[in-house]
Design a protein around this motif. Structure first.
Motif, PDB file in Angstrom:
ATOM      1  N   ASN A 215       0.883  -1.271   0.147  1.00  0.00           N
ATOM      2  CA  ASN A 215       0.076   0.051   0.002  1.00  0.00           C
ATOM      3  C   ASN A 215       0.890   1.408  -0.033  1.00  0.00           C
ATOM      4  O   ASN A 215       0.744   2.270   0.635  1.00  0.00           O
ATOM      5  CB  ASN A 215      -1.063   0.026   1.122  1.00  0.00           C
ATOM      6  CG  ASN A 215      -1.977   1.037   1.032  1.00  0.00           C
ATOM      7  OD1 ASN A 215      -2.568   1.129   0.085  1.00  0.00           O
ATOM      8  ND2 ASN A 215      -2.681   1.348   2.242  1.00  0.00           N
ATOM      9  N   CYS A 216       1.923   0.946  -0.995  1.00  0.00           N
ATOM     10  CA  CYS A 216       2.899   2.372  -0.805  1.00  0.00           C
ATOM     11  C   CYS A 216       3.648   2.174  -2.352  1.00  0.00           C
ATOM     12  O   CYS A 216       3.708   1.291  -2.840  1.00  0.00           O
ATOM     13  CB  CYS A 216       3.771   2.566   0.309  1.00  0.00           C
ATOM     14  SG  CYS A 216       4.885   1.327   0.454  1.00  0.00           S
ATOM     15  N   THR A 217       4.571   3.253  -2.424  1.00  0.00           N
ATOM     16  CA  THR A 217       5.625   3.164  -3.466  1.00  0.00           C
ATOM     17  C   THR A 217       6.867   3.117  -3.030  1.00  0.00           C
ATOM     18  O   THR A 217       7.828   3.866  -3.522  1.00  0.00           O
ATOM     19  CB  THR A 217       5.084   4.013  -4.508  1.00  0.00           C
ATOM     20  OG1 THR A 217       5.177   5.439  -4.156  1.00  0.00           O
ATOM     21  CG2 THR A 217       3.997   3.577  -5.311  1.00  0.00           C
ATOM     22  N   VAL A 218       7.370   2.664  -2.036  1.00  0.00           N
ATOM     23  CA  VAL A 218       8.644   2.761  -1.481  1.00  0.00           C
ATOM     24  C   VAL A 218       9.619   2.548  -2.051  1.00  0.00           C
ATOM     25  O   VAL A 218      10.851   2.859  -2.281  1.00  0.00           O
ATOM     26  CB  VAL A 218       8.733   2.149   0.069  1.00  0.00           C
ATOM     27  CG1 VAL A 218       8.682   0.568   0.033  1.00  0.00           C
ATOM     28  CG2 VAL A 218       9.736   2.800   0.918  1.00  0.00           C
ATOM     29  N   GLY A 219       9.556   1.438  -3.122  1.00  0.00           N
ATOM     30  CA  GLY A 219      10.524   1.046  -3.972  1.00  0.00           C
ATOM     31  C   GLY A 219      11.137   2.133  -4.746  1.00  0.00           C
ATOM     32  O   GLY A 219      12.194   2.060  -5.266  1.00  0.00           O
TER      33      GLY A 219
END
Length: 332
Positions: A215-219
């Motif tokens: 539930n995020c785009t930390v990559g």
């Protein structure tokens, strides 16, 4: 011999071509048919056959490391870290066969692992993280690694307990580059879990792999690892394994290095020390080594099991496995 590499740069293909590509892989091995925790059907895709580099991520000056995480960076106190360590126990594969031994990971002889400080060491170590979750009444930990800006690969037994009576994991949280009680890039929950029928229906160790949509785009900050598959023998390919073993200080990343010793159709075996909690860790082929033209840091297997004949092992990333991972990345 056939070879393909998947990275951030993909060739756009028509849906009809994609469907044929995945269908052919599934027909060859129907235990690789994908399943998801929410019952959704994935859109069929195939992966690029154009070589490319793994994405190293970005740390823009003045931007917080956790800017694209769901939850902000945190540091646990010693007391909080003790509670965390006591709560989340290393996940052991419940369906390890006799040939795989009873323990899913093991230190083979003298312990040759080395500690990694993932934030300071940078990419690719910061793309590997601690995965915590519940299965039934238990709380567990595994290792997972980013394969896109919002998807991680891991062992199948970390997302599903295995077999027709098994259950999907719940309360799944990914902590990229976790270092003890420090989570420098924050953390993210999982919105969908993936595996294949070979694991969720049959608990077959040869199909023990899965993925989690975050539930995020930390990559986008940490970067993510590429993937490589080949039908050629992997014997002698230099590799490293990086993960979160339960026999070390809780939440610390450790690595080991060596070479592939045994190459099978669906398993990769290596004399590299591991321990429970490293299930799901990437087996990383270094840039330019081994068969094919790996460019960047490529995952060639997903670590899962203990020493058999003196070698720990992982689920080999075959063409079908690679296609499923890409399908799960692309699913909205």
């Amino acid at each position: 011999m056939s070879f393909a590499f998947t990275s951030r740069r993909l060739t756009t293909l028509a849906l009809a071509t994609a469907a044929l590509g995945l269908a052919s892989a599934a027909q060859a091995d129907n235990k690789n048919l994908p399943v998801a925790s929410d019952g959704t059907m994935p859109s069929l895709v195939v992966t690029s056959t154009v070589p490319g580099g793994a994405f190293a991520g970005h740390n823009k000056r003045g931007v917080a490391l956790d800017a694209e995480a769901e939850f902000p960076a945190s540091r646990l106190t010693a007391a909080e870290q003790a509670v965390f360590a006591a709560t989340f126990k290393p996940k052991m594969a419940p369906y390890a066969s006799a040939a795989e031994a009873l323990d899913p990971e093991s230190v083979i002889n003298s312990d040759r692992r080395f500690r990694v400080y993932p934030q300071e060491s940078g990419y690719p170590y910061r793309a590997v993280g601690l995965l915590t979750f519940n299965q039934g009444s238990g709380s567990f930990s595994c290792t997972a690694w980013l394969i896109s800006n919002n998807t991680v690969a891991t062992a199948g037994h970390c997302v599903h307990s295995g077999g027709s009576t098994g259950v999907w994991s719940t309360n799944v949280v990914f902590y990229p580059a976790r270092n003890g009680g420090l989570s420098p890039y924050g953390s993210c929950t999982a919105t969908r879990l993936h595996s294949v029928t070979g694991w969720t229906s049959s608990a077959n160790p040869e199909y023990d792999y899965g993925a989690a949509r975050l539930n995020c785009t930390v990559g986008n900050t940490t970067g993510w690892l590429g993937r490589a598959w080949t039908t050629a023998s992997q014997v002698g390919v230099p590799i490293g394994i990086f993960g979160y073993p339960g026999d070390k200080l809780s939440g610390t990343q450790w690595g080991g290095a060596g070479a592939v010793a045994v190459s099978e159709a669906r398993k990769t075996r290596y004399p590299i020390d591991t321990a429970g909690g490293q299930s799901g860790a990437p087996v990383v082929q270094a840039d330019g080594t081994g068969p094919g033209t790996c460019q960047g840091d490529c995952g060639i297997a997903i670590h899962a099991y203990a020493a058999s004949g003196g070698n720990n092992s992982g689920t080999r990333i075959t063409q079908a496995v690679n296609n499923n991972l890409q399908t799960w990345i692309n699913q909205p």
